[in-house]
Every structure is written in structure tokens, then in C-alpha cells.
Design a protein around this motif. Structure first.
Motif, PDB file in Angstrom:
ATOM      1  N   PRO A   1       0.839  -1.215   0.000  1.00 40.13           N
ATOM      2  CA  PRO A   1       0.000   0.000   0.000  1.00 40.13           C
ATOM      3  C   PRO A   1       0.866   1.255   0.000  1.00 40.13           C
ATOM      4  CG  PRO A   1      -0.034  -1.062   2.154  1.00 40.13           C
ATOM      5  CD  PRO A   1       0.660  -2.009   1.233  1.00 40.13           C
ATOM      6  N   ALA A   2       0.452   2.251  -0.782  1.00 40.55           N
ATOM      7  CA  ALA A   2       1.245   3.477  -0.903  1.00 40.55           C
ATOM      8  C   ALA A   2       0.352   4.613  -1.377  1.00 40.55           C
ATOM      9  CB  ALA A   2       2.416   3.273  -1.866  1.00 40.55           C
ATOM     10  N   ARG A   3       0.782   5.828  -1.088  1.00 38.87           N
ATOM     11  CA  ARG A   3       0.025   7.011  -1.494  1.00 38.87           C
ATOM     12  C   ARG A   3       0.226   7.348  -2.969  1.00 38.87           C
ATOM     13  NH1 ARG A   3      -1.819  10.424   2.701  1.00 38.87           N
ATOM     14  NH2 ARG A   3      -2.702  11.604   0.967  1.00 38.87           N
ATOM     15  N   ARG A   4       1.171   6.717  -3.613  1.00 39.78           N
ATOM     16  CA  ARG A   4       1.450   7.079  -5.001  1.00 39.78           C
ATOM     17  C   ARG A   4       0.307   6.729  -5.953  1.00 39.78           C
ATOM     18  NH1 ARG A   4       4.687   2.556  -4.042  1.00 39.78           N
ATOM     19  NH2 ARG A   4       4.155   0.716  -5.305  1.00 39.78           N
ATOM     20  N   ILE A   5      -0.630   5.886  -5.496  1.00 37.04           N
ATOM     21  CA  ILE A   5      -1.764   5.539  -6.361  1.00 37.04           C
ATOM     22  C   ILE A   5      -2.960   6.458  -6.117  1.00 37.04           C
ATOM     23  CG2 ILE A   5      -1.043   3.124  -6.450  1.00 37.04           C
ATOM     24  CD1 ILE A   5      -3.328   2.502  -4.497  1.00 37.04           C
ATOM     25  N   ASP A   6      -2.813   7.465  -5.261  1.00 43.92           N
ATOM     26  CA  ASP A   6      -3.931   8.374  -4.983  1.00 43.92           C
ATOM     27  C   ASP A   6      -4.498   9.032  -6.240  1.00 43.92           C
ATOM     28  OD1 ASP A   6      -3.895   7.751  -2.353  1.00 43.92           O
ATOM     29  OD2 ASP A   6      -3.033   9.643  -1.648  1.00 43.92           O
ATOM     30  N   PRO A   7      -3.673   9.454  -7.205  1.00 46.39           N
ATOM     31  CA  PRO A   7      -4.257  10.068  -8.410  1.00 46.39           C
ATOM     32  C   PRO A   7      -5.202   9.148  -9.172  1.00 46.39           C
ATOM     33  CG  PRO A   7      -1.922  10.581  -8.262  1.00 46.39           C
ATOM     34  CD  PRO A   7      -2.207   9.562  -7.201  1.00 46.39           C
ATOM     35  N   TYR A   8      -5.033   7.837  -9.003  1.00 45.70           N
ATOM     36  CA  TYR A   8      -5.919   6.901  -9.690  1.00 45.70           C
ATOM     37  C   TYR A   8      -7.195   6.623  -8.888  1.00 45.70           C
ATOM     38  CZ  TYR A   8      -1.546   6.036 -12.165  1.00 45.70           C
ATOM     39  OH  TYR A   8      -0.381   6.191 -12.872  1.00 45.70           O
ATOM     40  N   LEU A   9      -7.198   7.001  -7.610  1.00 45.94           N
ATOM     41  CA  LEU A   9      -8.350   6.732  -6.754  1.00 45.94           C
ATOM     42  C   LEU A   9      -9.254   7.945  -6.583  1.00 45.94           C
ATOM     43  CD1 LEU A   9      -6.638   4.672  -3.880  1.00 45.94           C
ATOM     44  CD2 LEU A   9      -7.969   3.792  -5.795  1.00 45.94           C
ATOM     45  N   PHE A  10      -8.653   9.110  -6.455  1.00 49.97           N
ATOM     46  CA  PHE A  10      -9.424  10.310  -6.136  1.00 49.97           C
ATOM     47  C   PHE A  10      -9.452  11.238  -7.345  1.00 49.97           C
ATOM     48  CE2 PHE A  10      -7.513   8.743  -2.238  1.00 49.97           C
ATOM     49  CZ  PHE A  10      -8.593   8.697  -1.367  1.00 49.97           C
TER      50      PHE A  10
ATOM     51  N   TYR B   1     -11.296   2.879  -0.652  1.00 44.85           N
ATOM     52  CA  TYR B   1     -10.074   3.600  -0.300  1.00 44.85           C
ATOM     53  C   TYR B   1      -9.350   2.916   0.859  1.00 44.85           C
ATOM     54  CZ  TYR B   1     -12.123   7.374  -3.108  1.00 44.85           C
ATOM     55  OH  TYR B   1     -12.664   8.115  -4.126  1.00 44.85           O
ATOM     56  N   LEU B   2     -10.119   2.431   1.818  1.00 46.02           N
ATOM     57  CA  LEU B   2      -9.509   1.766   2.976  1.00 46.02           C
ATOM     58  C   LEU B   2      -8.723   0.531   2.542  1.00 46.02           C
ATOM     59  CD1 LEU B   2     -11.024   1.302   6.456  1.00 46.02           C
ATOM     60  CD2 LEU B   2     -10.115  -0.700   5.303  1.00 46.02           C
ATOM     61  N   ARG B   3      -9.274  -0.215   1.619  1.00 41.96           N
ATOM     62  CA  ARG B   3      -8.571  -1.414   1.161  1.00 41.96           C
ATOM     63  C   ARG B   3      -7.273  -1.044   0.447  1.00 41.96           C
ATOM     64  NH1 ARG B   3     -11.349  -6.296   1.151  1.00 41.96           N
ATOM     65  NH2 ARG B   3      -9.938  -7.047  -0.472  1.00 41.96           N
ATOM     66  N   TYR B   4      -7.307  -0.016  -0.380  1.00 37.58           N
ATOM     67  CA  TYR B   4      -6.090   0.369  -1.097  1.00 37.58           C
ATOM     68  C   TYR B   4      -5.038   0.964  -0.164  1.00 37.58           C
ATOM     69  CZ  TYR B   4      -7.640  -0.530  -5.860  1.00 37.58           C
ATOM     70  OH  TYR B   4      -8.036  -1.149  -7.025  1.00 37.58           O
ATOM     71  N   ARG B   5      -5.464   1.499   0.973  1.00 40.37           N
ATOM     72  CA  ARG B   5      -4.507   2.080   1.915  1.00 40.37           C
ATOM     73  C   ARG B   5      -3.904   1.044   2.862  1.00 40.37           C
ATOM     74  NH1 ARG B   5      -5.090   7.747   2.636  1.00 40.37           N
ATOM     75  NH2 ARG B   5      -5.181   8.626   0.531  1.00 40.37           N
ATOM     76  N   LEU B   6      -4.595  -0.082   3.070  1.00 38.61           N
ATOM     77  CA  LEU B   6      -4.121  -1.056   4.056  1.00 38.61           C
ATOM     78  C   LEU B   6      -3.823  -2.433   3.469  1.00 38.61           C
ATOM     79  CD1 LEU B   6      -6.478  -0.292   7.087  1.00 38.61           C
ATOM     80  CD2 LEU B   6      -4.200   0.627   6.626  1.00 38.61           C
TER      81      LEU B   6
ATOM     82  N   GLU C   1       2.474   3.622   3.653  1.00 37.73           N
ATOM     83  CA  GLU C   1       3.821   3.059   3.522  1.00 37.73           C
ATOM     84  C   GLU C   1       4.314   2.494   4.851  1.00 37.73           C
ATOM     85  OE1 GLU C   1       3.193   6.067   0.343  1.00 37.73           O
ATOM     86  OE2 GLU C   1       2.927   6.029   2.528  1.00 37.73           O
ATOM     87  N   ALA C   2       3.916   3.128   5.965  1.00 30.63           N
ATOM     88  CA  ALA C   2       4.311   2.620   7.278  1.00 30.63           C
ATOM     89  C   ALA C   2       3.661   1.272   7.556  1.00 30.63           C
ATOM     90  CB  ALA C   2       3.938   3.630   8.364  1.00 30.63           C
ATOM     91  N   PHE C   3       2.413   1.127   7.125  1.00 30.73           N
ATOM     92  CA  PHE C   3       1.745  -0.163   7.315  1.00 30.73           C
ATOM     93  C   PHE C   3       2.322  -1.219   6.377  1.00 30.73           C
ATOM     94  CE2 PHE C   3      -1.810  -3.193   7.134  1.00 30.73           C
ATOM     95  CZ  PHE C   3      -2.057  -3.340   8.489  1.00 30.73           C
ATOM     96  N   GLY C   4       2.797  -0.796   5.224  1.00 36.07           N
ATOM     97  CA  GLY C   4       3.378  -1.744   4.281  1.00 36.07           C
ATOM     98  C   GLY C   4       4.605  -2.450   4.824  1.00 36.07           C
ATOM     99  N   ARG C   5       5.285  -1.849   5.777  1.00 36.36           N
ATOM    100  CA  ARG C   5       6.470  -2.497   6.347  1.00 36.36           C
ATOM    101  C   ARG C   5       6.103  -3.736   7.156  1.00 36.36           C
ATOM    102  NH1 ARG C   5      10.498   2.514   8.136  1.00 36.36           N
ATOM    103  NH2 ARG C   5      10.670   3.410   6.034  1.00 36.36           N
ATOM    104  N   PHE C   6       4.883  -3.790   7.663  1.00 36.69           N
ATOM    105  CA  PHE C   6       4.441  -5.010   8.337  1.00 36.69           C
ATOM    106  C   PHE C   6       4.491  -6.194   7.368  1.00 36.69           C
ATOM    107  CE2 PHE C   6       1.449  -2.657  11.520  1.00 36.69           C
ATOM    108  CZ  PHE C   6       2.553  -1.984  12.015  1.00 36.69           C
TER     109      PHE C   6
END
Length: 298
Positions: free
Chosen positions: A30-39, A97-102, A168-173
Motif C-alpha cells: 500500500p502506498a500514497r502514489r496511487i492516490d491520483p488513480y483513486l481520487f 479507499y480503505l482497502r487500497y490504503r491497508l 507506507e508505514a503499514f506496508g512495512r508489516f
């Protein structure tokens, strides 16, 4: 092949596997770089996503305690064979959005995180509510995440909105879980080498280890935080130790037979050397002790 050359080549195969496993270990996080495709406009803050998705009511301890970690919290309630509008309401968008973020691009990886989130070690609550993955996978992953957080590389907290704002912080898990899975793959390389070496020699063992390290399914499973690769390695371990046990039994049987033959030979020799009948010392007559007054024949 000398043992030294064998060890060098096996070490090279392990290094090759490590390079392959580490190369794609961060795929699909999960990463914020895909935000332009979501919002279509400004991205929603994590608090807004959390509230509109109704995650607060669904992720309470009471809900977690009565539902399995892999139970769908948002099942579809529309009649069969009816089209489903996934973006009809803001609540629907928030859940997406929650799924794409986590979640990662491998959605089953999130099940492990849900199982770990439902535990509370301070209250000795270690029920993962996810029994098909097994404790040999879930508990070490949880321990590694906790240990890694002590180094500062992982920011471990119970605030879900923080991770919605910083996926990105959650992605480290997931990286920690994947690294644990990949470590099992390295053990699998050694076990495949051991099995093939026992069956076909050093060259066969090295070739089998190389093929295992580059097998597509092994490479894919090493890049996912799931217990499939560890399960396969455990089966390889069972095969290896079974072959080792059979080899020990086959080697011990001739030795046991030789020992039995030796004991029988010693026993026969002792019986042969033992005096019998009139030769026994207890049955011999000492003529010197005969009575001097016995009558001579006339």
C-alpha cells in the motif's frame, strides 16, 4: 566432488535465492502514489476514510472476538444475479479507499494482520481466530514485527487512521511477514539439496537445490506473507528426516547382525571348550586317594 567445492556451490545457490527473494519483496505494498488513480479531487484524510467506511464499529474488540480474522465484514446483501453498484455512496468509496490504503495486491496477506490485530498479549489473549495458517506462522510474524518496532524501522501503534494517512508505514508489516516466509524458502533449498544428495549424489543435490531456488512458485510464495511456502518446507523436512532414518536403520542392521554372529561364535567356542561327561573335574577319580587296604586279586 570434494566437500569444499560442494559447500561453495551450495552457498552460491543460497545467495542467488536470497537475491531473488529480496528483489521483489516490496511488490504491491500500500502506498500514497496511487492516490491520483483513486481520487478525482484532493485525497480524503485517513480520519474521513475511517469514519465513512464505518470501520470504527466493525473493528471493535467485541466484533473481533466473535468473528474470525478472515470473515468478510462487509458481505454483499443484494439479491443474486443483480448488478452491484460499488461506488453508489460515499460509504462504498470509503471502503474501497480503505482497502487500497491497508491491503496489498495479494489480499490474503491482510488476513495475517487482522489475526495479529485481534490479539492482546498484555491480557494474555493469543487467540488468532485464524487457525488454518497455524501458530508457527502467525506468532513468529507477530514477534518479528514487535522486535522490529524496537529498532524504529516499524512504527507500531493501534491508531488505524495513522496508517490510512501513511500506508507506507503499514506496508512495512508485510515486508517483515514476507521476509519470514522467504527465510523458510532458504531452509527449503538446504532440504532439497539434502534429499537429492542422498538419492543421487552431490551433483544431483546441487542441481535440485538450484531448480528449487528458481522455481516460479517458490519465488512467488517467497514474496507473499502467507504460510504456503513454510508448509511446503515442513513437508520437505519430513521427507529428509524419513530418508535419514531409513539410512540409519539400513546401516544398523548389518552391524547388529555382525554383533549377533560374533556373540554366537563366542558362545559356541565356550561350549566347545567346556569339559563334558567323565572329563568334568567333579567326576574325575584321583587314584592316589584310593584306600591302601584294598584287597589284591589272588
Amino acid at each position: 566432488m570434494s566437500p569444499r567445492v560442494e559447500r561453495i556451490m551450495l552457498s552460491a545457490i543460497l545467495l542467488l535465492y536470497a537475491a531473488v527473494a529480496c528483489t521483489g519483496i516490496t511488490w504491491g505494498l500500500p502506498a500514497r502514489r496511487i492516490d491520483p488513480y483513486l481520487f478525482s479531487g484532493p485525497p480524503w484524510p485517513g480520519e474521513v476514510i475511517f469514519t465513512r467506511a464505518g470501520a470504527g464499529a466493525k473493528l471493535t474488540p467485541q466484533t473481533r472476538s466473535r468473528l474470525g480474522a478472515d470473515v468478510d465484514l462487509d458481505p454483499l446483501r443484494t439479491p443474486d444475479h443483480q448488478p452491484v453498484l460499488l461506488t453508489e455512496h460515499e460509504e462504498d468509496l470509503a471502503r474501497i479507499y480503505l482497502r487500497y490504503r491497508l491491503y496489498t495486491y495479494q489480499p490474503d496477506e491482510m488476513i495475517t494482520m487482522m489475526a495479529l490485530a485481534g490479539m492482546d498479549p498484555r491480557r494474555l489473549q493469543f487467540d488468532p481466530r485464524l487457525y488454518q495458517y497455524g501458530g508457527l506462522f502467525l506468532y513468529p510474524v507477530g514477534g518479528l514485527i514487535a522486535a522490529t518496532s524496537l529498532t524504529g524501522w516499524i512504527d507500531l501503534r493501534s491508531d488505524v487512521t495513522f496508517y490510512l494517512d501513511a500506508p507506507e508505514a503499514f506496508g512495512r508489516f508485510y515486508v517483515v511477514a514476507r521476509a519470514y516466509t522467504a527465510a523458510w524458502g532458504a531452509l527449503g533449498v538446504l532440504l532439497v539439496f539434502g534429499v537429492a544428495r542422498r538419492l543421487g549424489g552431490s551433483r544431483a543435490g546441487l542441481l535440485a537445490a538450484l531448480l528449487f531456488a528458481l522455481m516460479p512458485v517458490v519465488v512467488c510464495m517467497a514474496h507473499e506473507g502467507k504460510p504456503h511456502l513454510p508448509g511446503a518446507v515442513l513437508m520437505l523436512a519430513a521427507v529428509y528426516f524419513a530418508l535419514r532414518h531409513l539410512a540409519c536403520c539400513s546401516c544398523s542392521e548389518p552391524r547388529a547382525s555382525a554383533r549377533a554372529t560374533s556373540r554366537n561364535a563366542v558362545r559356541l567356542q565356550q561350549e566347545k571348550d567346556q569339559p563334558t561327561g567323565s572329563d568334568h573335574p567333579s567326576k574325575r577319580i584321583d587314584r592316589s586317594e584310593e584306600s591302601p587296604h584294598r584287597l589284591e586279586p589272588s
